[in-house]
Every structure is written in C-alpha cells, then in structure tokens.
Design a protein around this motif. Structure first.
Motif, PDB file in Angstrom:
ATOM      1  N   LEU A  35     -21.435 100.561  30.944  1.00 55.52           N
ATOM      2  CA  LEU A  35     -22.166 101.057  29.782  1.00 55.52           C
ATOM      3  C   LEU A  35     -21.272 101.901  28.871  1.00 55.52           C
ATOM      4  O   LEU A  35     -21.430 101.883  27.653  1.00 55.52           O
ATOM      5  CB  LEU A  35     -23.374 101.874  30.244  1.00 55.52           C
ATOM      6  CG  LEU A  35     -24.323 102.378  29.158  1.00 55.52           C
ATOM      7  CD1 LEU A  35     -24.918 101.218  28.377  1.00 55.52           C
ATOM      8  CD2 LEU A  35     -25.428 103.239  29.769  1.00 55.52           C
ATOM      9  N   ALA A  38     -19.788  99.906  26.048  1.00 55.55           N
ATOM     10  CA  ALA A  38     -20.710  98.965  25.412  1.00 55.55           C
ATOM     11  C   ALA A  38     -20.954  99.199  23.931  1.00 55.55           C
ATOM     12  O   ALA A  38     -21.563  98.360  23.268  1.00 55.55           O
ATOM     13  CB  ALA A  38     -22.058  98.989  26.144  1.00 55.55           C
ATOM     14  N   ARG A  39     -20.507 100.322  23.369  1.00 55.37           N
ATOM     15  CA  ARG A  39     -20.777 100.572  21.948  1.00 55.37           C
ATOM     16  C   ARG A  39     -20.179  99.458  21.101  1.00 55.37           C
ATOM     17  O   ARG A  39     -19.035  99.051  21.269  1.00 55.37           O
ATOM     18  CB  ARG A  39     -20.179 101.910  21.501  1.00 55.37           C
ATOM     19  CG  ARG A  39     -20.455 102.230  20.036  1.00 55.37           C
ATOM     20  CD  ARG A  39     -19.718 103.476  19.595  1.00 55.37           C
ATOM     21  NE  ARG A  39     -18.277 103.309  19.632  1.00 55.37           N
ATOM     22  CZ  ARG A  39     -17.560 102.738  18.660  1.00 55.37           C
ATOM     23  NH1 ARG A  39     -18.167 102.250  17.574  1.00 55.37           N
ATOM     24  NH2 ARG A  39     -16.245 102.629  18.774  1.00 55.37           N
ATOM     25  N   ARG A  41     -21.061  96.339  21.085  1.00 55.94           N
ATOM     26  CA  ARG A  41     -21.179  95.017  21.680  1.00 55.94           C
ATOM     27  C   ARG A  41     -22.598  94.494  21.496  1.00 55.94           C
ATOM     28  O   ARG A  41     -23.542  95.227  21.202  1.00 55.94           O
ATOM     29  CB  ARG A  41     -20.816  95.054  23.166  1.00 55.94           C
ATOM     30  CG  ARG A  41     -19.417  95.557  23.457  1.00 55.94           C
ATOM     31  CD  ARG A  41     -18.341  94.663  22.900  1.00 55.94           C
ATOM     32  NE  ARG A  41     -18.317  93.352  23.546  1.00 55.94           N
ATOM     33  CZ  ARG A  41     -17.643  93.082  24.653  1.00 55.94           C
ATOM     34  NH1 ARG A  41     -16.921  94.037  25.239  1.00 55.94           N
ATOM     35  NH2 ARG A  41     -17.661  91.868  25.164  1.00 55.94           N
ATOM     36  N   LEU A 164     -25.440  97.056  20.197  1.00 58.67           N
ATOM     37  CA  LEU A 164     -25.514  98.316  20.933  1.00 58.67           C
ATOM     38  C   LEU A 164     -24.860  99.434  20.119  1.00 58.67           C
ATOM     39  O   LEU A 164     -23.667  99.704  20.228  1.00 58.67           O
ATOM     40  CB  LEU A 164     -24.860  98.164  22.305  1.00 58.67           C
ATOM     41  CG  LEU A 164     -25.656  97.294  23.288  1.00 58.67           C
ATOM     42  CD1 LEU A 164     -24.850  97.006  24.540  1.00 58.67           C
ATOM     43  CD2 LEU A 164     -26.983  97.945  23.637  1.00 58.67           C
ATOM     44  N   THR A 165     -25.675 100.067  19.291  1.00 50.15           N
ATOM     45  CA  THR A 165     -25.272 101.251  18.546  1.00 50.15           C
ATOM     46  C   THR A 165     -25.303 102.448  19.499  1.00 50.15           C
ATOM     47  O   THR A 165     -25.845 102.367  20.604  1.00 50.15           O
ATOM     48  CB  THR A 165     -26.244 101.491  17.395  1.00 50.15           C
ATOM     49  OG1 THR A 165     -27.566 101.681  17.952  1.00 50.15           O
ATOM     50  CG2 THR A 165     -26.280 100.307  16.431  1.00 50.15           C
ATOM     51  N   PRO A 166     -24.715 103.593  19.120  1.00 46.59           N
ATOM     52  CA  PRO A 166     -24.765 104.756  20.010  1.00 46.59           C
ATOM     53  C   PRO A 166     -26.170 105.132  20.484  1.00 46.59           C
ATOM     54  O   PRO A 166     -26.355 105.396  21.684  1.00 46.59           O
ATOM     55  CB  PRO A 166     -24.115 105.857  19.160  1.00 46.59           C
ATOM     56  CG  PRO A 166     -23.108 105.120  18.340  1.00 46.59           C
ATOM     57  CD  PRO A 166     -23.791 103.816  17.984  1.00 46.59           C
ATOM     58  N   ARG A 168     -28.664 103.167  20.986  1.00 47.20           N
ATOM     59  CA  ARG A 168     -29.101 102.138  21.926  1.00 47.20           C
ATOM     60  C   ARG A 168     -28.330 102.213  23.242  1.00 47.20           C
ATOM     61  O   ARG A 168     -28.860 101.858  24.292  1.00 47.20           O
ATOM     62  CB  ARG A 168     -28.979 100.759  21.282  1.00 47.20           C
ATOM     63  CG  ARG A 168     -30.008 100.541  20.175  1.00 47.20           C
ATOM     64  CD  ARG A 168     -29.708  99.311  19.358  1.00 47.20           C
ATOM     65  NE  ARG A 168     -30.675  99.156  18.274  1.00 47.20           N
ATOM     66  CZ  ARG A 168     -30.476  98.436  17.188  1.00 47.20           C
ATOM     67  NH1 ARG A 168     -29.326  97.765  17.045  1.00 47.20           N
ATOM     68  NH2 ARG A 168     -31.393  98.357  16.251  1.00 47.20           N
ATOM     69  N   VAL A 169     -27.073 102.660  23.178  1.00 49.21           N
ATOM     70  CA  VAL A 169     -26.339 102.907  24.413  1.00 49.21           C
ATOM     71  C   VAL A 169     -27.031 104.016  25.201  1.00 49.21           C
ATOM     72  O   VAL A 169     -27.206 103.918  26.426  1.00 49.21           O
ATOM     73  CB  VAL A 169     -24.877 103.279  24.108  1.00 49.21           C
ATOM     74  CG1 VAL A 169     -24.167 103.759  25.366  1.00 49.21           C
ATOM     75  CG2 VAL A 169     -24.129 102.083  23.518  1.00 49.21           C
ATOM     76  N   ALA A 172     -30.115 102.547  26.754  1.00 52.73           N
ATOM     77  CA  ALA A 172     -29.810 101.734  27.930  1.00 52.73           C
ATOM     78  C   ALA A 172     -29.570 102.607  29.154  1.00 52.73           C
ATOM     79  O   ALA A 172     -29.973 102.262  30.275  1.00 52.73           O
ATOM     80  CB  ALA A 172     -28.599 100.845  27.655  1.00 52.73           C
ATOM     81  N   ALA A 173     -28.906 103.744  28.949  1.00 54.80           N
ATOM     82  CA  ALA A 173     -28.693 104.675  30.052  1.00 54.80           C
ATOM     83  C   ALA A 173     -30.025 105.216  30.560  1.00 54.80           C
ATOM     84  O   ALA A 173     -30.259 105.306  31.775  1.00 54.80           O
ATOM     85  CB  ALA A 173     -27.781 105.814  29.612  1.00 54.80           C
TER      86      ALA A 173
END
Length: 398
Positions: A35, A38-39, A41, A164-166, A168-169, A172-173
């Motif tokens: 993760l 992932a920014r 992506r 995956l913007t910050p 959204r990262v 996801a976490a």
C-alpha cells in the motif's frame, strides 16, 4: 523499402483517435504491491472493507459521555450536575455501565460506554470537585459516531479502475489492506525529434529552440503513472530515427514529438507510412491536428506534433485518458467571453476560470507555450459550433 500500409484514416475525430490508440495498447496486466507504493496507481480489482468503520460506536470530540435524557435542561444559567464514574479513551475504553445522573470523561475516538447515548463537549463543562461536572448545554447524540457509520465489513468501497490518490490510499488502509491489486504500469518510450531542438542550458543558435516537449511530456507520463524509457532526441533523418526507435525494446508504446506534419523534413511521418504502418494521420482538433498513430515492427507509435502547445494539448486530450483508463474530466461553466468555433474541427481553447465563469485566455497561438502554464482550463467548442457570452460551455480543467 516495403509498400506502405494502406488504407489509413485521415482527419479522425477526437474520440475515434482515443479508441484507435486504445486498441493498439496491450491489455492492462495486474500486480499486487504494498500500500505504501500505491499512490498514483490504478486499482485492478474491487476492494472490500475487512472491518467496519468506526469499529465501535465512539465519540466525535473530547468531553463527557452521558444519557441525553439527564441533560436536556442544561444551560449556562442552570447547568446540570453529573457524577463522573470513569473515563474512556482510544485504546482504553471504560468497561462499566453508566447509570442515571452519571457520566464518563471521554476523548475523541474513544468507544461509548454502555448506558450513554450523547456527548457534551469539554468547552461546555466545569469541574465541580474531582467526581462531579457541570454541563452548560445538553449532551448531543449528533456528536456520536455510530459503528459502521462510514462503511461496514464486506462492503465494496473502492472499485477497479479507481486512481489511488492520497485520500484513497488512506481509505484503503482503513479498509484493512496492507497490499492492493493494481494495473501494471505501461512502459512508454519517449523520443523528441528535430534538427532545431537542443538541450536546455546550452546557448541557442539561429533558429534553435530548447527541447520543452521532452521534459513536459516526461512529466505528464510520470503523472499518469507510466514507466518512462527516455530515448532522448533524434535529428531529422530517417537513419537517426530508426536508430533511436531501435532502443525502445520492451516498451508498450513509443511516444514521439515532431516530424509528423506536412513538411519536407517530417521524416517520422514518412518512415511510418513507407516502412511501418499507419492507423490514422491528422485529428479534427485545434491545436494539435497533425497527430499520427501507427506502428513500427510491432511497436505502437503515437506521433505528437512538434509544436509544444499542440503536443501537450493532444497528450492531455487523447493520450492521457487512454494511458490512465480514466475519461477526460469535464464540467459545464458559463462563458464570460465568446469562444469561436471552427467549421471542421473541435477547438480546445485555453481559458481562465474567474468568478464561476470561464474566460478566453486571449493568446491562442500554438507558439504561446506560456499559456498552458497560466491558463487553467481548455474550453471545448464542438465542430461547427460557437459559444456566446452567458452560454454554458464544456470545460476540461488543467
């Protein structure tokens, strides 16, 4: 010399150009990455929540947790007195139950104890000895975050194709994912061409220009999440172009700038027409009409105009949405100035947002590279159309 690939399309529309480019690119593969990497992506599969959020009913602020019914008459002139029976903080919740006339001190994110349903903020509290507190306003259920109020375990929250913007990262976490499935990065070879083009930092000779395309396009490709294979610059000769293209092994697509218009020294165009293949040449748009899509020994090639404004606009409007898998984001705004139309081309005029309207940037020449730095929108005027002051117009934000 092999026979040219025929037929090829002339003067295609903007959406047709996108579609034709997309058909030549490989289907996006997938890989699983940490993760933390992932920014930027693109998700390759849906992400479900592995936990609920919040995971328990909790307080939205610091204060005391109490029963709303015990505090409804609280005011600054007639405060309500409650007995403090403990505290609840994040990670260390109060384990008992709260009865009538009682409360617990509570902190943001801490679970609500059994028996309470409302929060009074710390700003409305006055301590009365170690075990009692005065409330200057009623405790409010609105300051309670209920379990699963944001999302619940098993719910699909992020879908395949999401960038995956910050934020959204972070989401996801919160869903519980340490790794995420993402689309494999496209590997894009980048080549600038032209005898007049030289590296920035060197003295300019007569008729020379600095290689702004190479740096602007590389930055845009990296912003799209692509791996860039920088091929540098090639002069205007078929031999030099072939030698440079030979270095693009392993790339998914070759992106070039220059050499695709109608001039005598536009050798990239001639090379693909005569020895490679061409899917289309010229797009019905301004700026950026003389763009070319083709192939060289199995490698897809997209030729951008050498003019920097045209090159960057074509990339933004046609290439970028195909590479990212994301459609061009548009909105409709009121025109503060008129925007002229063209009889046979879609116009992408540079504009400036001002007071909820979009205004003509003014200098629309293809040589005004400064305009793409100072303008913050492209105003889309369809073929044969025109926009008058006060009319709604489609706008692409830059």
């Amino acid at each position: 010399m092999t026979a040219p690939f025929q037929p090829y399309s002339m003067h295609v529309g903007v959406q047709e150009a996108r579609d034709m480019l997309a058909t030549l690119l490989p289907a996006p593969g997938a890989e699983t990455i940490p993760l933390a990497a992932a920014r930027g992506r693109m998700l390759a599969a849906d992400l479900q929540a592995r936990v609920s959020h919040p995971s328990a009913t909790e307080s939205a602020l610091d204060g005391v947790a109490a029963r709303e019914v015990d505090t409804v008459n609280a005011s600054a002139t007639s405060p309500v007195r409650l007995r403090v029976v403990g505290e609840s903080r994040a990670g260390v919740p109060f384990s008992g139950a709260v009865g009538p006339g009682e409360c617990v001190r509570i902190y943001t994110g801490a679970p609500l104890p059994a028996g309470v349903d409302a929060i009074c903020p710390v700003e409305q509290l006055t301590d009365e000895g170690p075990d009692h507190v005065l409330l200057a306003r009623p405790a409010s259920p609105a300051d309670v975050r209920h379990e699963g109020g944001d999302f619940r375990a098993g719910e699909t929250i992020l879908t395949a194709g999401t960038l995956l913007t910050p934020p959204r990262v972070a989401l996801a976490a919160a869903l519980g994912h340490a790794e995420v499935p993402v689309r494999r990065r496209l590997r894009v070879a980048l080549l600038s061409t032209g005898d007049e083009v030289i590296e920035p930092g060197h003295p300019l000779g007569p008729g020379q220009v600095y290689d702004s395309n190479r740096y602007g396009l590389q930055a845009m490709l990296e912003e799209c999440g692509c791996d860039v294979l920088a091929l540098g610059h090639a002069p205007d000769s078929p031999e030099a172009l072939q030698e440079a293209i030979a270095q693009a092994g392993g790339a998914d697509v070759l992106l070039t700038s220059g050499g695709v218009s109608m001039g005598r020294y536009d050798f990239m165009r001639d090379l693909l027409i005569e020895r490679g293949r061409v899917a289309f040449w010229k797009v019905r748009m301004r700026p950026g009409g003389p763009a070319l899509l083709g192939g060289w020994q199995g490698l897809p090639v997209f030729g951008l105009p050498g003019n920097p404004v045209s090159s960057l606009v074509v990339f933004h409007v046609i290439v970028r949405p195909v590479l990212t898998g994301q459609p061009v984001g548009t909105l409709r705004l009121r025109a503060g100035t008129p925007f002229r139309g063209l009889p046979d081309k879609t116009a992408f005029w540079r504009g400036v947002l001002r007071g909820g309207e979009v205004w003509d940037y003014g200098k629309q020449g293809s040589g005004v590279l400064r305009s793409l730095s100072e303008a913050n929108a492209l105003v889309v005027v369809p073929e044969g159309g025109a926009v008058q002051v006060g009319e709604d117009v489609e706008v692409i934000l830059l």
